[in-house]
Design a protein around this motif. Structure first.
Motif, PDB file in Angstrom:
ATOM      1  N   LYS A 264      44.028  40.477  42.217  1.00  0.00           N
ATOM      2  CA  LYS A 264      43.223  39.436  42.832  1.00  0.00           C
ATOM      3  C   LYS A 264      41.728  40.047  42.483  1.00  0.00           C
ATOM      4  O   LYS A 264      40.792  39.471  42.625  1.00  0.00           O
ATOM      5  CB  LYS A 264      43.181  39.647  44.385  1.00  0.00           C
TER       6      LYS A 264
ATOM      7  N   TRP B  13      34.919  44.757  47.617  1.00  0.00           N
ATOM      8  CA  TRP B  13      35.596  43.508  47.633  1.00  0.00           C
ATOM      9  C   TRP B  13      34.418  42.384  47.308  1.00  0.00           C
ATOM     10  O   TRP B  13      33.704  42.083  48.075  1.00  0.00           O
ATOM     11  CB  TRP B  13      36.309  43.113  48.700  1.00  0.00           C
TER      12      TRP B  13
ATOM     13  N   ASN C 283      45.893  34.899  39.576  1.00  0.00           N
ATOM     14  CA  ASN C 283      45.593  35.123  41.091  1.00  0.00           C
ATOM     15  C   ASN C 283      43.983  35.767  41.032  1.00  0.00           C
ATOM     16  O   ASN C 283      43.660  36.174  42.067  1.00  0.00           O
ATOM     17  CB  ASN C 283      46.589  35.897  41.639  1.00  0.00           C
ATOM     18  N   LEU C 284      43.345  36.015  40.037  1.00  0.00           N
ATOM     19  CA  LEU C 284      42.069  36.758  40.089  1.00  0.00           C
ATOM     20  C   LEU C 284      41.141  35.969  41.010  1.00  0.00           C
ATOM     21  O   LEU C 284      40.891  34.765  40.637  1.00  0.00           O
ATOM     22  CB  LEU C 284      41.494  37.146  38.695  1.00  0.00           C
ATOM     23  N   GLN C 285      40.531  36.664  41.955  1.00  0.00           N
ATOM     24  CA  GLN C 285      39.448  36.083  42.927  1.00  0.00           C
ATOM     25  C   GLN C 285      38.220  36.796  42.555  1.00  0.00           C
ATOM     26  O   GLN C 285      37.048  35.953  42.678  1.00  0.00           O
ATOM     27  CB  GLN C 285      39.638  36.214  44.393  1.00  0.00           C
TER      28      GLN C 285
ATOM     29  N   ASN D  64      49.255  41.424  50.370  1.00  0.00           N
ATOM     30  CA  ASN D  64      48.922  40.337  49.662  1.00  0.00           C
ATOM     31  C   ASN D  64      48.071  40.655  48.288  1.00  0.00           C
ATOM     32  O   ASN D  64      47.635  39.790  47.868  1.00  0.00           O
ATOM     33  CB  ASN D  64      48.522  39.247  50.514  1.00  0.00           C
ATOM     34  N   TYR D  65      47.653  41.894  48.482  1.00  0.00           N
ATOM     35  CA  TYR D  65      46.747  42.242  47.495  1.00  0.00           C
ATOM     36  C   TYR D  65      47.091  43.318  46.425  1.00  0.00           C
ATOM     37  O   TYR D  65      47.581  44.203  46.485  1.00  0.00           O
ATOM     38  CB  TYR D  65      45.547  43.119  48.200  1.00  0.00           C
TER      39      TYR D  65
ATOM     40  N   GLN E 285      41.341  30.419  40.982  1.00  0.00           N
ATOM     41  CA  GLN E 285      41.217  31.032  42.231  1.00  0.00           C
ATOM     42  C   GLN E 285      39.824  31.970  42.109  1.00  0.00           C
ATOM     43  O   GLN E 285      39.363  32.457  43.356  1.00  0.00           O
ATOM     44  CB  GLN E 285      42.185  31.899  43.028  1.00  0.00           C
TER      45      GLN E 285
END
Length: 766
Positions: free
Chosen positions: A613, A573, A635-637, A587-588, A659
């Motif tokens: 994400k 991550w 939603n990509l982090q 949520n992932y 994000q």
């Protein structure tokens, strides 16, 4: 004379029959409620008679209706009890809520002594006006709804109340002082809300109390000393609040006390206190209460004890033999410093349902008689130093639901046959020293199978495809070889597939896109080749993540809640290995194909996976341009495209990713201006852009030449006119070229050859 008597009886029947029916105003209140309820649940309740109040109709006596009870004092009837709990079908797991206004007609029936509205997902504030006239209520149960706001002070007007349950709602604020007016109160359940402030200091004046349940709130302060006056107290549940101070020893002098649940606060225990309990406990929870030294001897005096939770303390020493032989139902000693081997007598207990010894220093082999604990359902031994093989007798525990042996030193290349443990939902053998082929002798109903960080080898077995309920398959960090088999696509329930760091070869099968529930796919650090399947766009779980897993961690047993902690999912991550909590996995959505030998272009269809994400396709042989569609991954982090052969410019569309906190495009062949604006301006670590063919921009403090066009998206052409200045430019260029060409053909001018013309020709031939 007989005729006179018959006439008299007829008159009496006519006179008194109306009084033997429920009052009309009460009947109309109930019918008003039914109409509102059916209107709110039209899509479900009408199809199921059990939940549609079918017997409620205007032509019958409401005292004969289901869920209604009446009394007949002095020849008249009046409604006294309503049980309207579970009005919604629990098997349908409906998420829709019911407004409290639907139920307000019921609060006009002043004769009620019992009202149960539990388990209906009722939403709204509990209005004081609704309670003000309910002065005859003896029992009010609003358990498991969605009430919010403060508990109204008018609740203190119901002075005949003996039972009040507001358990499992969203009430906040303090416990109202008016609750101390309820002198007849025996059961008070306010647990699982968001109540704050201190417990009323005079709570001990409610002298008839047998049950005080304030667990899972945000209550502060100390345990009120007035509680020691509650001589009838049987259950005191205060766990998981913010209480402080020392646990008073006088609690153990309350003779009738049966259940003492104090864990999960900031309470402290006086380890020097001499405890000689006068009570006879059935349940004792003192988790995270600062207990040190060995397990206290005074617990051995509690011969009726069924539940013991001393987790999250600093207890040391061996597991006492007297404790192993107490025949407990639940024994939770996780997160301490206990050591030694497990006494075989522990498993001669045929009542043992839960055994949690996680994260201690226990060692040695598991006793061979472990199967004697025939009703064992939860066995959690993770995070110790156990070794040797898993005993064959463990499969005699046919009621097992969770088996967690992770983070130990278990070994062996053969496994017991768990296929007859039909309730076994969760199996975690990760981080051990198991070897041989991947075991597949598990129940078809298994939901979570975690076998990562062992020494398993060989190919994946087709038997995995028979696990038709499997949602979570983690076999990372092993030595699995061969191609990624097509039969993996038959496990249609899969939500998480982690095969990271194995030796898988071949291409990624297109059929992976058939796994429409898949939300996390990690195939990184293998030897996969071929192109990224364009059909990944069909992975619905990465477009909109599913609601949740079938398995819900945590169990409730009466006044005691047991949290079944499931190990984190370890993923790469944002450039480091991190654990994602099981409770937050819903949520992932992640896709990691890094560290392989994939080639070809990045499919533009990946831009449809809007729930992602994290997208990591670094360290491959990908080429071509970065698709502008990646800017649609709202939603990509984290986006890692590094160490490939990507060319062209970075699309300006990435600036839409609000994000995005990590972007790595280093070690490619990218050129042009790095997109500017919004979140892109914060991604200014030069290392994430290094080793390309000519990037520039404020992020790396390399100015772009003035004639270098920024990588903005193409402008939208106006449709209001056919005229275009771009057309003028193109026309001018074409016209000029035609004119010069004509002059050349007619010999108007002949270009002269430079002096070194022949030398240049020779260089071209060479």
């Amino acid at each position: 004379m007989a005729k006179v008597m018959s006439l008299l009886q007829l008159v009496l029947v006519i006179l008194f029959t109306p009084s033997l029916c429920c009052p009309e105003d009460q009947k109309q209140a109930l019918l008003h409620f039914k109409a509102s309820f059916l209107n709110a649940t039209a899509s479900s309740a009408k199809r199921i008679p059990q939940y549609s109040l079918e017997s409620w109709n205007s032509s019958s006596d409401c005292c004969q209706w289901e869920r209604v009870n009446c009394t007949s004092p002095f020849g008249s009837k009046t409604l006294i009890s309503l049980d309207l709990s579970f009005l919604r079908d629990p098997s349908r797991r409906e998420r829709r809520v019911l407004s409290f206004t639907i139920f307000t007609p019921l609060f006009r029936i002043r004769s009620l002594t019992e009202l149960n509205l539990g388990f209906n997902r009722i939403q709204g504030e509990l209005l004081g006006d609704s309670l003000a006239n309910m002065t005859k209520l003896v029992s009010l149960d609003l358990t498991n709804n969605l009430f919010h706001g403060n508990i109204p002070k008018e609740i203190g007007n119901m002075t005949k109340l003996q039972k009040l349950s507001l358990f499992d709602n969203n009430f906040l604020g303090e416990i109202p002082a008016s609750i101390l007016n309820l002198k007849e109160l025996e059961v008070l359940k306010l647990g699982s809300n968001s109540l704050s402030m201190e417990i009323p200091i005079d709570i001990g004046n409610l002298s008839n109390i047998t049950t005080l349940d304030f667990r899972y709130n945000k209550l502060t302060g100390t345990i009120p000393s007035s509680i020691q006056k509650l001589t009838k107290l049987e259950t005191l549940s205060l766990e998981n609040n913010l209480l402080t101070g020392e646990i008073p020893s006088w609690l153990f002098n309350i003779k009738g006390l049966k259940n003492l649940i104090l864990g999960g606060n900031h309470l402290t225990w006086n380890n020097k206190a001499k405890i000689m309990p006068r009570c006879t406990l059935f349940r004792l929870s003192m988790s995270s209460c600062g207990l040190t030294g060995e397990i206290p001897d005074w617990i051995s005096t509690q011969k009726t004890l069924e539940t013991l939770d001393l987790s999250e303390n600093q207890l040391e020493g061996m597991l006492p033999l007297w404790l192993a032989e107490m025949n407990l139902d639940y024994l939770i000693l996780s997160d301490n410093k206990l050591k030694g081997s497990l006494p075989p007598s522990l498993f001669n207990n045929r009542r043992l349902l839960i055994l949690s010894l996680s994260r201690n220093n226990f060692y040695g082999e598991l006793p061979s008689n472990i199967g004697n604990a025939s009703v064992l359902s939860f066995l959690m031994l993770n995070g110790n130093n156990f070794s040797g093989k898993v005993p064959e007798s463990i499969t005699s525990n046919s009621l097992l639901r969770i088996l967690d042996l992770s983070n130990n030193s278990f070994s062996g290349n053969t496994f017991p046959n768990f296929s007859f443990c039909q309730y076994l939902d969760i199996i975690d053998f990760s981080s051990n020293e198991f070897s041989g082929e991947i075991p597949t002798t598990f129940s078809q109903r298994t939901i979570i199978l975690s076998l990562g960080k062992n020494h398993f080898s060989g190919r994946l077995s087709r038997n995995l495809s028979y696990m038709s309920y499997l949602e979570y398959l983690d076999i990372h960090d092993n030595k699995i070889t061969g191609e990624l088999p097509h039969f993996i696509c038959q496990i249609s329930t899969l939500q998480i597939l982690n095969l990271r760091n194995n030796s898988l070869q071949g291409s990624i099968p297109d059929c992976i896109s058939d796994l429409t529930s898949l939300r996390i796919l990690d195939l990184s650090s293998n030897h996969l080749v071929g192109e990224i399947p364009a059909k990944f766009k069909n992975l619905a779980g990465m477009i909109k993540t599913p609601n949740d897993f079938s398995y819900i961690p945590g169990m409730s047993f009466g006044y005691y809640n047991f949290d079944t902690k499931i190990n984190d999912l370890i993923v790469n991550w944002k450039r480091s290995k991190q654990g994602l909590s099981f409770n937050n996995l819903k949520n992932y959505s992640l896709l990691d194909l890094s560290m392989n030998q994939l080639f070809g272009e990045i499919p533009a269809s990946l831009g449809s996976l809007k729930a992602l994400k994290l997208l990591n396709i670094s360290h491959n042989n990908l080429s071509g341009r970065v698709p502008a569609s990646l800017g649609d991954l709202e939603n990509l982090q984290s986006l890692d495209l590094s160490h490939n052969n990507l060319s062209g410019s970075i699309p300006q569309s990435l600036a839409k990713l609000q994000q995005l906190t990590t972007l790595d495009v280093s070690n490619n062949k990218l050129t042009g201006k790095i997109p500017a604006g919004s979140q892109m301006d914060t991604l200014d670590d030069p290392n994430f852009y290094a080793n390309n063919s000519g990037l520039c921009g404020m992020q790396i403090q390399v100015p772009c030449s003035e004639n270098l066009s920024p990588t903005y998206p193409p402008a939208v052409e106006s449709k209001e006119t056919w005229f275009s200045w771009e057309g003028v430019g193109i026309g001018y260029a074409v016209g000029f070229s035609v004119a010069v060409g004509n002059l050349y053909l007619i010999g108007y001018f002949v270009p002269t050859k430079p002096p070194n013309h022949r030398r240049q020709q020779r260089r071209q031939r060479i």
